[in-house]
Structures are given as C-alpha cells and as structure tokens.
Motif scaffolding. Structure first.
Motif, short mmCIF file in Angstrom:
data_model
loop_
_atom_site.label_atom_id
_atom_site.label_comp_id
_atom_site.label_asym_id
_atom_site.label_seq_id
_atom_site.Cartn_x
_atom_site.Cartn_y
_atom_site.Cartn_z
N ASP A 250 -33.00 -31.34 -5.65
CA ASP A 250 -33.35 -29.98 -5.21
C ASP A 250 -32.99 -28.96 -6.29
N LYS A 251 -31.86 -29.21 -6.99
CA LYS A 251 -31.39 -28.32 -8.04
C LYS A 251 -30.90 -29.14 -9.22
N LEU A 252 -31.16 -28.66 -10.42
CA LEU A 252 -30.75 -29.38 -11.62
C LEU A 252 -29.42 -28.83 -12.13
N THR A 253 -28.46 -29.71 -12.29
CA THR A 253 -27.13 -29.33 -12.77
C THR A 253 -26.71 -30.31 -13.86
N TRP A 254 -26.48 -29.80 -15.06
CA TRP A 254 -26.16 -30.67 -16.19
C TRP A 254 -24.65 -30.73 -16.44
N SER A 255 -24.23 -31.65 -17.30
CA SER A 255 -22.81 -31.77 -17.64
C SER A 255 -22.68 -32.41 -19.03
N VAL A 256 -21.49 -32.90 -19.34
CA VAL A 256 -21.18 -33.50 -20.64
C VAL A 256 -20.56 -34.87 -20.41
N THR B 201 -34.20 -26.48 -25.99
CA THR B 201 -33.58 -26.01 -24.74
C THR B 201 -32.07 -25.94 -24.89
N PHE B 202 -31.50 -24.78 -24.56
CA PHE B 202 -30.05 -24.67 -24.55
C PHE B 202 -29.59 -23.98 -23.27
N PHE B 203 -28.31 -24.17 -22.95
CA PHE B 203 -27.71 -23.65 -21.73
C PHE B 203 -26.80 -22.48 -22.10
N PRO B 204 -27.18 -21.24 -21.78
CA PRO B 204 -26.45 -20.05 -22.27
C PRO B 204 -25.00 -19.97 -21.82
N GLY B 205 -24.73 -20.34 -20.56
CA GLY B 205 -23.35 -20.30 -20.07
C GLY B 205 -22.77 -18.90 -20.01
N ALA B 206 -23.49 -17.98 -19.37
CA ALA B 206 -23.01 -16.59 -19.29
C ALA B 206 -21.79 -16.47 -18.39
N ASN B 207 -21.93 -16.90 -17.14
CA ASN B 207 -20.78 -16.82 -16.24
C ASN B 207 -19.77 -17.90 -16.58
N TYR C 76 -11.02 -17.25 -10.44
CA TYR C 76 -12.47 -17.09 -10.61
C TYR C 76 -12.99 -16.17 -9.52
N THR C 77 -14.03 -15.42 -9.83
CA THR C 77 -14.59 -14.48 -8.87
C THR C 77 -15.72 -15.14 -8.08
N GLN C 78 -16.12 -14.48 -7.00
CA GLN C 78 -17.11 -15.06 -6.10
C GLN C 78 -18.18 -14.05 -5.72
N GLY C 79 -19.33 -14.58 -5.25
CA GLY C 79 -20.45 -13.74 -4.88
C GLY C 79 -21.44 -13.63 -6.03
N GLY C 80 -22.54 -12.94 -5.79
CA GLY C 80 -23.50 -12.71 -6.88
C GLY C 80 -24.33 -13.94 -7.19
N ILE C 81 -24.59 -14.15 -8.46
CA ILE C 81 -25.53 -15.19 -8.89
C ILE C 81 -25.01 -16.59 -8.54
N SER C 82 -25.96 -17.52 -8.35
CA SER C 82 -25.60 -18.91 -8.02
C SER C 82 -25.83 -19.85 -9.18
N ALA C 83 -26.31 -19.33 -10.31
CA ALA C 83 -26.57 -20.19 -11.48
C ALA C 83 -25.28 -20.86 -11.93
N TYR C 84 -25.36 -22.16 -12.17
CA TYR C 84 -24.18 -22.92 -12.60
C TYR C 84 -24.64 -24.19 -13.31
N HIS C 85 -24.22 -24.35 -14.55
CA HIS C 85 -24.56 -25.53 -15.35
C HIS C 85 -26.07 -25.75 -15.41
N ASP C 86 -26.80 -24.65 -15.53
CA ASP C 86 -28.25 -24.73 -15.67
C ASP C 86 -28.72 -23.69 -16.69
N VAL C 87 -30.00 -23.70 -16.97
CA VAL C 87 -30.54 -22.80 -18.00
C VAL C 87 -30.68 -21.36 -17.51
N PHE C 88 -30.37 -21.12 -16.24
CA PHE C 88 -30.54 -19.78 -15.67
C PHE C 88 -29.26 -18.96 -15.67
#
Length: 381
Positions: free
Chosen positions: A136-142, A213-219, A342-354
């Motif tokens: 359903d959702k793509l989540t990458w790792s190392v 393709t790269f993963f920005p990792g803003a949050n 860590y803070t909570q709320g807002g965007i749900s992007a995590y370990h993805d290109v978004f």
C-alpha cells in the motif's frame, strides 16, 4: 526566579528566532538538495553532508571535541544501488521511488521472465530468484548485507491488474568497508566547563536508489540537524555555564552505528555528560512531541514539562519508556542520562521520496527552540 528565567528565554528567542528560522530553512534546503543525494551511500552524499556540517561548526567558532578534528571516522558494510534501476511490469515502465522500490538487501539482476502468483500480494519467478510484493505504501531502508535473491516492492496503485511478466535491470554494489564519520564540536562552559550537556542528531539518510532517484530526508533527519545547527549557532554567541557539545551521527539508518561507535570510543569522558538530548524528526509538532526515556528519568521529564507549561511552548509532551530506536540508546546503556525527542502531527512522509523540505511545516520550531534553551538553562541551574 522562575519568572525571570521564562522572561529571559522569551527575550532571547524574540531577538534571534526570525534569523534562526531563516537559517534553519536554508540549512534544510542544503541538506535535502540533489547535490547531497540523500546524505547516503552513493554519489558521495554522506561525505558531502559531513563536510557541510563541519564547515558550519567551524564558522560558528565551535572547538573539535577531541581538540584536533571535528570528524570521528569509522567504517561499516552497506549494500548500495548506484546505477541501473529499471523495472517493466506487463509492458509498463515503473518509476523508481514513486511506483516501486528494490528491497535494500537485494542482489542486482538483469532478467525477463514470467511471474507466478503465490498469494494476494506475492509473485515469484523462482528460476530467476525474483520476488515481487505489492504494498500500500513504499518504505525504504538500509541493509548491511546482501541476500541471494531480488525483491521488488510495488505500490498497488501503480498497477491495474496482477503482475504477470517482469523485465528487470537493477545494479547493486556491496561495500564491506564504507567510510563515514561522526561530526562533533563543543562550546566551553563559562563556569563549569567539565560538566557537559550534549545535543545530538543523525545526519545520514537513505541516499539514492539508482542514478536518478534519491530520498531527500527532510523530516528524517534534516529537521533535526537544522535544529541542532541553529542551537549551536545560538550557543556559540551566548556561551552557557556548562560546556555544550553537538554531535551529528552517521549511519543511524544502518542500525544506529555512529552513536554505538562513539560510545565505544568516546571523545569526552561519558561521566562528564550531565544530560544528552537526541533530536530526530522535529519538523512538525501540531499535536505535540514525545520523549523516549521519560520514564527512565522522571525528574528531568518533570523539569522539561514544567518549563513547557510555564512557557506554553508545545501542546503536549508525551512520555515514553526506554527504546532502542535512535542515537540516544547506546548512551543510556553506558549510564548517560538521555532523552530522545520527536514531534508529531503534520506530514506522514517517512523513508520515501516524498519527505521533501517544501512539505515540512516547522510548526513548532520557535517554541521548540525556546523549550530547549529553557530546559538546558534549568539543568545548568
């Protein structure tokens, strides 16, 4: 005395916040830029990020923690995907990151073959050792290892029917001795320099998957590094009573390896650390924040909440127990009192290109800054 403390925090913040937020945004844009390529394992991304952080420490006037060098080098193994990243399903070319990801432990492969359905989400090409999984959702790792098969995870919405045929051309490169470095600097205390408060954040992220393709990792965790650098800049101009140190760890995403290495090879005596606060994913905050280790150190958590309540900084600070989920962990295991926030709320992007800088609201940045200054001042008092 408490009222004077809160007033002084407000005055400090009012004078410097606008400039600090502008600096944090600029820093975040740099950390998430294409040039730094996800601060990871290809295109020299992590090393470029380390150089940037080191240059910022120097520009603020911080001193190297070991008296010689801001960088603490170490090595570890990692599986990377530097170049080819092609996938066609039933004649449809899929977009890396958006439509599919390759499992981080996969071996590279070039093949064209049919797929056999095993269940509702898994499809197999046994002879080519290919496993396709619908998500359903793509989540990458190392990964620090390579398996003997190739797994492709495809977003369900990218396909109009069950996959039957696959064309794949993916390159992996396993690096057994990847070089990385923690970046550590400090500001000497004005009254009790042998007592140290430490602020930490990991600067690495997932890097790139293929050449485009790269993963920005803003949050995760550009937000934490930007916040840490803002605090370093502030304290460099306003030296506190205790020494205050700032450590940006590498290889958190590979298994909190940088902080583990630091605790095994400390640049300062660990018993000199009065308290450590690790920040990761602090770019939101609409619904408050969570503190790991709150139940381990109730006295300090009560103090943090008192500062928060008097300043009305965050909506809520949720307590959480001990967890091995970030760079605070190995310090706690060595007896160093530490929080992970860590803070909570807002965007749900995590370990993805978004997870991009333009989506990060920095909702409580100003108040989080005030909370940290107030809490640190309370610890020193």
């Amino acid at each position: 005395m408490r009222k004077l403390l809160i007033i002084s925090i407000w005055l400090i913040s009012a004078n410097c916040f606008a400039q600090d937020l502008k600096y944090a945004r600029k820093t975040l844009n740099t950390l998430t830029s294409k040039e730094l390529w996800g601060r990871g394992y290809t295109k020299n991304g992590m090393a470029k990020a380390a150089n940037f952080i080191e240059s910022e420490f120097k520009s603020f006037g911080l001193q190297p923690m070991d008296g010689k060098d801001f960088k603490q080098p170490f090595m570890f193994s990692v599986n990377t995907f530097p170049d080819k990243m092609k996938l066609i399903i039933d004649g449809k070319k899929l977009i890396p990151g958006n439509d599919f990801i390759v499992h981080q432990a996969s071996v590279g492969l070039k093949a064209k073959t049919d797929l056999e359905q095993k269940d509702s989400v898994n499809f197999l090409a046994a002879s080519s050792r290919i496993l396709v999984t619908l998500e359903d959702k793509l989540t990458w790792s190392v990964s620090q290892k390579v398996e003997d098969y190739t797994q492709i995870l495809i977003k369900k919405s990218a396909l109009s029917s069950i996959p039957k045929n696959i064309v794949i051309d993916i390159e992996n490169q396993f690096i057994p001795d990847f070089s990385a470095a923690n970046i550590a600097g400090f500001i000497k205390g004005t009254a009790k320099p042998d007592s140290t408060i430490v602020i930490t954040a990991h600067y690495d992220h997932l890097g790139g998957m293929g050449s485009e393709t790269f993963f920005p990792g803003a949050n995760d965790n550009g937000s934490g590094v930007s916040f840490l650098l803002s605090l370093a800049k502030h304290y460099a101009k306003n030296p506190p009573k205790y020494s205050i140190a700032f450590i940006c760890f590498a290889a958190e995403e590979a298994g909190i390896l940088g902080s583990k290495y630091f605790t095994e090879n400390p640049l300062i005596p660990l018993d000199k650390i009065k308290f450590l606060i690790n920040v990761d994913m602090v770019g939101t905050g609409e619904t408050g924040a969570t503190v790991v280790n709150a139940t381990q150190y109730p006295k300090e958590f009560k103090l943090l909440n008192k500062v928060n309540e008097e300043g009305q900084f965050l909506v809520k600070i949720n307590p959480r127990g001990k967890a091995a989920n970030s760079d605070h962990y190995f310090f706690t295991e060595k007896g160093v009192p530490a929080f992970f926030m860590y803070t909570q709320g807002g965007i749900s992007a995590y370990h993805d290109v978004f997870d991009k800088p333009q989506t990060l609201p920095f909702t409580v940045y100003e108040n989080l800054f005030k909370l940290f200054v107030g809490f640190n001042q309370s610890l020193m008092n």
